[in-house]
Design an enzyme around this catalytic site. Structure first.
Site, PDB file in Angstrom:
ATOM      1  N   LYS A 171      -3.621  -3.383  -7.794  1.00  0.00           N
ATOM      2  CA  LYS A 171      -2.988  -3.880  -6.563  1.00  0.00           C
ATOM      3  C   LYS A 171      -3.946  -3.486  -5.452  1.00  0.00           C
ATOM      4  O   LYS A 171      -3.963  -2.340  -5.013  1.00  0.00           O
ATOM      5  CB  LYS A 171      -1.621  -3.210  -6.371  1.00  0.00           C
ATOM      6  CG  LYS A 171      -0.622  -4.001  -5.535  1.00  0.00           C
ATOM      7  CD  LYS A 171      -1.099  -4.413  -4.156  1.00  0.00           C
ATOM      8  CE  LYS A 171      -0.960  -3.296  -3.143  1.00  0.00           C
ATOM      9  NZ  LYS A 171      -1.452  -3.701  -1.786  1.00  0.00           N
ATOM     10  N   GLY A 224      -5.696   6.227  -0.959  1.00  0.00           N
ATOM     11  CA  GLY A 224      -5.086   5.785   0.293  1.00  0.00           C
ATOM     12  C   GLY A 224      -4.559   6.981   1.066  1.00  0.00           C
ATOM     13  O   GLY A 224      -5.162   8.055   1.032  1.00  0.00           O
ATOM     14  N   SER A 225      -3.433   6.794   1.727  1.00  0.00           N
ATOM     15  CA  SER A 225      -2.909   7.836   2.619  1.00  0.00           C
ATOM     16  C   SER A 225      -2.089   8.869   1.844  1.00  0.00           C
ATOM     17  O   SER A 225      -1.508   8.556   0.800  1.00  0.00           O
ATOM     18  CB  SER A 225      -2.023   7.184   3.680  1.00  0.00           C
ATOM     19  OG  SER A 225      -0.922   6.547   3.055  1.00  0.00           O
ATOM     20  N   VAL A 228       1.662   7.657   1.206  1.00  0.00           N
ATOM     21  CA  VAL A 228       1.885   6.742   0.085  1.00  0.00           C
ATOM     22  C   VAL A 228       1.532   7.437  -1.236  1.00  0.00           C
ATOM     23  O   VAL A 228       2.205   7.233  -2.252  1.00  0.00           O
ATOM     24  CB  VAL A 228       1.106   5.425   0.270  1.00  0.00           C
ATOM     25  CG1 VAL A 228       1.299   4.524  -0.942  1.00  0.00           C
ATOM     26  CG2 VAL A 228       1.570   4.708   1.528  1.00  0.00           C
ATOM     27  N   GLY A 229       0.521   8.286  -1.217  1.00  0.00           N
ATOM     28  CA  GLY A 229       0.153   9.036  -2.422  1.00  0.00           C
ATOM     29  C   GLY A 229       1.340   9.833  -2.961  1.00  0.00           C
ATOM     30  O   GLY A 229       1.581   9.881  -4.173  1.00  0.00           O
ATOM     31  N   GLU A 246      -6.449  10.127  -4.408  1.00  0.00           N
ATOM     32  CA  GLU A 246      -7.599  10.357  -3.527  1.00  0.00           C
ATOM     33  C   GLU A 246      -7.124   9.978  -2.134  1.00  0.00           C
ATOM     34  O   GLU A 246      -6.923   8.811  -1.838  1.00  0.00           O
ATOM     35  CB  GLU A 246      -8.760   9.484  -4.014  1.00  0.00           C
ATOM     36  CG  GLU A 246     -10.095  10.077  -3.673  1.00  0.00           C
ATOM     37  CD  GLU A 246     -10.505   9.699  -2.275  1.00  0.00           C
ATOM     38  OE1 GLU A 246     -10.072  10.411  -1.334  1.00  0.00           O
ATOM     39  OE2 GLU A 246     -11.232   8.722  -2.132  1.00  0.00           O
ATOM     40  N   GLU A 379      -6.428  13.118  10.041  1.00  0.00           N
ATOM     41  CA  GLU A 379      -7.483  12.140   9.771  1.00  0.00           C
ATOM     42  C   GLU A 379      -7.323  10.961  10.745  1.00  0.00           C
ATOM     43  O   GLU A 379      -6.279  10.314  10.779  1.00  0.00           O
ATOM     44  CB  GLU A 379      -7.348  11.646   8.331  1.00  0.00           C
ATOM     45  CG  GLU A 379      -8.475  10.740   7.886  1.00  0.00           C
ATOM     46  CD  GLU A 379      -8.365  10.359   6.408  1.00  0.00           C
ATOM     47  OE1 GLU A 379      -7.260  10.009   5.962  1.00  0.00           O
ATOM     48  OE2 GLU A 379      -9.392  10.406   5.718  1.00  0.00           O
TER      49      GLU A 379
HETATM   50  P1  NAP Z   1      -1.969   3.148   2.571  1.00  0.00           P
HETATM   51  O1  NAP Z   1      -0.769   2.535   3.167  1.00  0.00           O
HETATM   52  O2  NAP Z   1      -1.852   4.430   1.843  1.00  0.00           O
HETATM   53  O3  NAP Z   1      -2.610   2.028   1.612  1.00  0.00           O
HETATM   54  C1  NAP Z   1      -3.298   2.255   0.407  1.00  0.00           C
HETATM   55  C2  NAP Z   1      -2.790   1.317  -0.676  1.00  0.00           C
HETATM   56  O4  NAP Z   1      -1.442   1.678  -1.024  1.00  0.00           O
HETATM   57  C3  NAP Z   1      -2.729  -0.146  -0.249  1.00  0.00           C
HETATM   58  O5  NAP Z   1      -3.051  -0.974  -1.344  1.00  0.00           O
HETATM   59  C4  NAP Z   1      -1.278  -0.280   0.143  1.00  0.00           C
HETATM   60  O6  NAP Z   1      -0.798  -1.586   0.172  1.00  0.00           O
HETATM   61  C5  NAP Z   1      -0.608   0.538  -0.931  1.00  0.00           C
HETATM   62  N1  NAP Z   1       0.755   0.936  -0.633  1.00  0.00           N
HETATM   63  C6  NAP Z   1       1.387   1.006   0.573  1.00  0.00           C
HETATM   64  N2  NAP Z   1       2.671   1.392   0.427  1.00  0.00           N
HETATM   65  C7  NAP Z   1       2.874   1.579  -0.893  1.00  0.00           C
HETATM   66  C8  NAP Z   1       3.989   1.999  -1.678  1.00  0.00           C
HETATM   67  N3  NAP Z   1       5.170   2.293  -1.122  1.00  0.00           N
HETATM   68  N4  NAP Z   1       3.833   2.112  -3.011  1.00  0.00           N
HETATM   69  C9  NAP Z   1       2.661   1.824  -3.604  1.00  0.00           C
HETATM   70  N5  NAP Z   1       1.569   1.407  -2.918  1.00  0.00           N
HETATM   71  C10 NAP Z   1       1.668   1.294  -1.579  1.00  0.00           C
HETATM   72  O7  NAP Z   1      -3.067   3.310   3.640  1.00  0.00           O
HETATM   73  P2  NAP Z   1      -3.196   2.415   4.963  1.00  0.00           P
HETATM   74  O8  NAP Z   1      -1.878   2.113   5.576  1.00  0.00           O
HETATM   75  O9  NAP Z   1      -3.963   1.230   4.591  1.00  0.00           O
HETATM   76  O10 NAP Z   1      -3.994   3.414   5.893  1.00  0.00           O
HETATM   77  C11 NAP Z   1      -3.301   4.488   6.532  1.00  0.00           C
HETATM   78  C12 NAP Z   1      -4.119   5.750   6.547  1.00  0.00           C
HETATM   79  O11 NAP Z   1      -4.459   6.152   5.201  1.00  0.00           O
HETATM   80  C13 NAP Z   1      -5.464   5.641   7.224  1.00  0.00           C
HETATM   81  O12 NAP Z   1      -5.384   5.772   8.586  1.00  0.00           O
HETATM   82  C14 NAP Z   1      -6.233   6.758   6.555  1.00  0.00           C
HETATM   83  O13 NAP Z   1      -5.981   7.967   7.199  1.00  0.00           O
HETATM   84  C15 NAP Z   1      -5.690   6.790   5.167  1.00  0.00           C
HETATM   85  N6  NAP Z   1      -6.566   6.082   4.220  1.00  0.00           N
HETATM   86  C16 NAP Z   1      -7.330   6.810   3.380  1.00  0.00           C
HETATM   87  C17 NAP Z   1      -8.185   6.167   2.503  1.00  0.00           C
HETATM   88  C18 NAP Z   1      -9.041   6.914   1.536  1.00  0.00           C
HETATM   89  O14 NAP Z   1     -10.050   6.399   1.093  1.00  0.00           O
HETATM   90  N7  NAP Z   1      -8.677   8.107   1.153  1.00  0.00           N
HETATM   91  C19 NAP Z   1      -8.272   4.788   2.495  1.00  0.00           C
HETATM   92  C20 NAP Z   1      -7.461   4.057   3.361  1.00  0.00           C
HETATM   93  C21 NAP Z   1      -6.619   4.731   4.202  1.00  0.00           C
HETATM   94  P3  NAP Z   1      -0.968  -2.470   1.516  1.00  0.00           P
HETATM   95  O15 NAP Z   1      -2.020  -3.398   1.154  1.00  0.00           O
HETATM   96  O16 NAP Z   1       0.340  -3.135   1.735  1.00  0.00           O
HETATM   97  O17 NAP Z   1      -1.305  -1.573   2.639  1.00  0.00           O
END
Ligand code: NAP
Ligand code: MG
Length: 477
Positions: A171, A224-225, A228-229, A246, A379
């Site tokens: 996904k 990701g965040s 959500v992790g 991660e 972050e």
């Molecule tokens: P995020 O919401 O954690 O998104 C990461 C992935 O998880 C996306 O594919 C997202 O889908 C999916 N996701 C969202 N809600 C979910 C759920 N309830 N269950 C399962 N999967 C789900 O991150 P973001 O909103 O894009 O970014 C927010 C913050 O996360 C950033 O500001 C940053 O601090 C951090 N981040 C960290 C990394 C990293 O490499 N460690 C990468 C990106 C972001 P969607 O496509 O719908 O979002």
């Protein structure tokens, strides 16, 4: 308009619902994607299971490796095309997009070569026994990935799982999934059996949540965040499967008075503006020994002032950030810090002529940031660097370890003893000495501690994560 990729075919998705994808450089819609549902995830997991129990699962390690290596060559054949797709989808400068596609190819080369090099071992046991320890795939692995390095993440997360013989369901992030969809097609073209790689696009709380909760999934890999992790790990706990998380960082660059400033200054700047600061391992804090703070930060400020954000084609230091929400988030950090009276040491600029609708932010350098401030703890995921003075080695370590994160750190000093002491005491999954980052670092185990997550990706360490160890005890008398 793109579709899911399930069982070797493009499919529209059960709901028929689609959503817009915007180009961050312009803010304009350039395509639409299918909004995946729990039913689509179920289709994908079933296709993966069938591949695992069928054509994909029957391949030898060497055969899997050859397919993965062929995909690496295919990526090189389609290099410019993939770099352009990635730049449009994420807004990143072309040079960064090209570096990303190069790293993606490297993942396929590395894991293609590694697939048949994960060997078991024999344990000398009691008389009359033969004990073999072997490494088997989990079965079906689920992957939820972010939008910052979509192609590289495909290479990093999916390829290690595939090398071990797992069938995968991805996904990708709703904001950037075009290269992943293209890579899945290229994989089919080089001969990956149907169902070995499946992609369901759409929203995290729908498709992502359904994937992590699906009882047909044997292992989850999430990037990701932290918020959500945590949800993903909860979902995995419900059916007792392992996961790797991660989750980003607040990684420190620790600069001592004897550091080579000429080498350190440009790297300190690059480590926060690369990919417009949207890098989990961004060097977002710079810690400088007090009596050289003004001298060092003066040199950083000089470089920082030259930084420019522009479109992918302008190919400057930064692009836009991924979307309006992320721009608002970065801006809120900057505004709050200014309101709190934290000095702005330097600012870059948004280049003239960028489209009005694009999601551009100004690279900003703050210091001295008070300890405990939001800029120290959270972050930003944008081109915002926070500087802090420290007194001595003990204070440097205390400051480096002052956040809940622990992903990457760098120590800048010519003192060999100090290099080792600090590297050992700093809480991080990777520590660099007199450098930062490693051009993708495909071969180097990578991952976090604490709020940065757990589990390791990259290198051979990832192969261990994507495998189950089995001990076969044979009493032969
Ligand atoms: P995020 O919401 O954690 O998104 C990461 C992935 O998880 C996306 O594919 C997202 O889908 C999916 N996701 C969202 N809600 C979910 C759920 N309830 N269950 C399962 N999967 C789900 O991150 P973001 O909103 O894009 O970014 C927010 C913050 O996360 C950033 O500001 C940053 O601090 C951090 N981040 C960290 C990394 C990293 O490499 N460690 C990468 C990106 C972001 P969607 O496509 O719908 O979002
Ligand atoms: Mg999201």
């Amino acid at each position: 308009m793109t579709q899911h990729f399930i069982n070797g075919r493009h499919v529209a998705g059960r709901s028929g619902e689609t959503m817009a994808v915007l180009a961050p450089a312009t803010g304009e819609e350039f395509t639409r994607i299918a909004c995946g549902t729990a039913e689509d995830i179920d289709d994908a997991v079933k296709a993966a299971r069938a591949a695992y129990e069928g054509a994909w699962g029957r391949l030898t390690a060497a055969e899997r490796g050859r397919l993965i290596a062929k995909l690496g060559l295919k990526v090189l054949d389609h290099f410019d095309e993939l770099a352009k797709i990635e730049a449009q989808d994420t807004g990143k400068p072309m040079a960064q997009a090209r570096a990303d596609i190069d790293a993606t190819a490297r993942y396929f080369e590395f894991y293609g070569g590694a697939a048949d090099k994960v060997h078991g071992h024999i344990i000398p046991f009691l008389n009359g026994y033969n004990v073999n320890v072997i490494h088997e795939p989990h079965g079906v692995t689920g992957h939820i990935l972010p939008w910052n390095y979509p192609a590289q993440m495909f290479g990093r997360s999916l390829t290690a799982a595939l090398a071990m013989g797992n069938a995968v369901v991805l996904k990708p992030a709703e904001e950037a999934c075009q290269t992943a969809l293209r890579l899945a097609v290229l994989a089919s073209e080089v001969g990956f059996p149907d169902g070995a790689i499946n992609i369901v696009t759409g929203r995290g709380h729908e498709a992502g949540a359904a994937l992590s909760a699906h009882h047909g999934v044997d292992f989850m890999s999430f990037t990701g965040s932290p918020e959500v992790g945590r949800m993903v790990q909860h979902a995995c706990a419900e059916h007792l499967i392992p996961c790797t998380l991660e989750l980003g960082g607040k990684s420190p660059q620790i600069v001592f008075d004897d550091a080579d400033f000429d080498v350190a200054v440009p790297i300190v700047c690059k480590a926060i503006v690369q990919n417009t600061g949207q890098t989990c391992s961004a060097g977002s804090r710079v810690l400088v020994q007090s009596h050289v703070y003004d001298e060092f930060m003066g040199a950083v400020a000089k470089e920082f002032t030259k930084l420019r954000a522009g479109t992918p084609e302008m190919d400057l230091d930064c692009g836009p950030v991924i979307n309006a929400r992320q721009r608002g988030r970065v801006q809120s950090f900057v505004d709050q810090a200014r309101e709190a009276g934290i000095p702005v040491i330097a600012e870059g600029a948004i280049a003239q002529g960028v489209p009005n609708g694009g999601f551009y932010v100004t690279p900003t350098l703050f210091g001295k940031v008070p300890r405990g401030n939001r800029l120290e703890q959270e972050e930003v995921f944008g081109p915002v660097l926070a500087a802090f003075p420290f007194s001595d080695e003990a204070d440097a370590i205390k400051l480096a370890n002052s956040t809940e994160y622990g992903l990457v750190a760098a120590v800048w000093t010519r003192d060999g003893g100090r290099q080792q002491r600090v590297a050992k005491k700093v809480r991080a999954g990777q520590v660099f000495i007199n450098g930062y980052g490693a051009g993708g670092g495909i071969e180097l185990p990578f991952g976090g501690t604490g709020k940065s997550g757990h589990g390791r990706e990259k290198g051979f360490a990832a192969l261990e994560e994507f495998a189950v160890t089995k001990t076969i005890v044979h009493k032969h008398g």
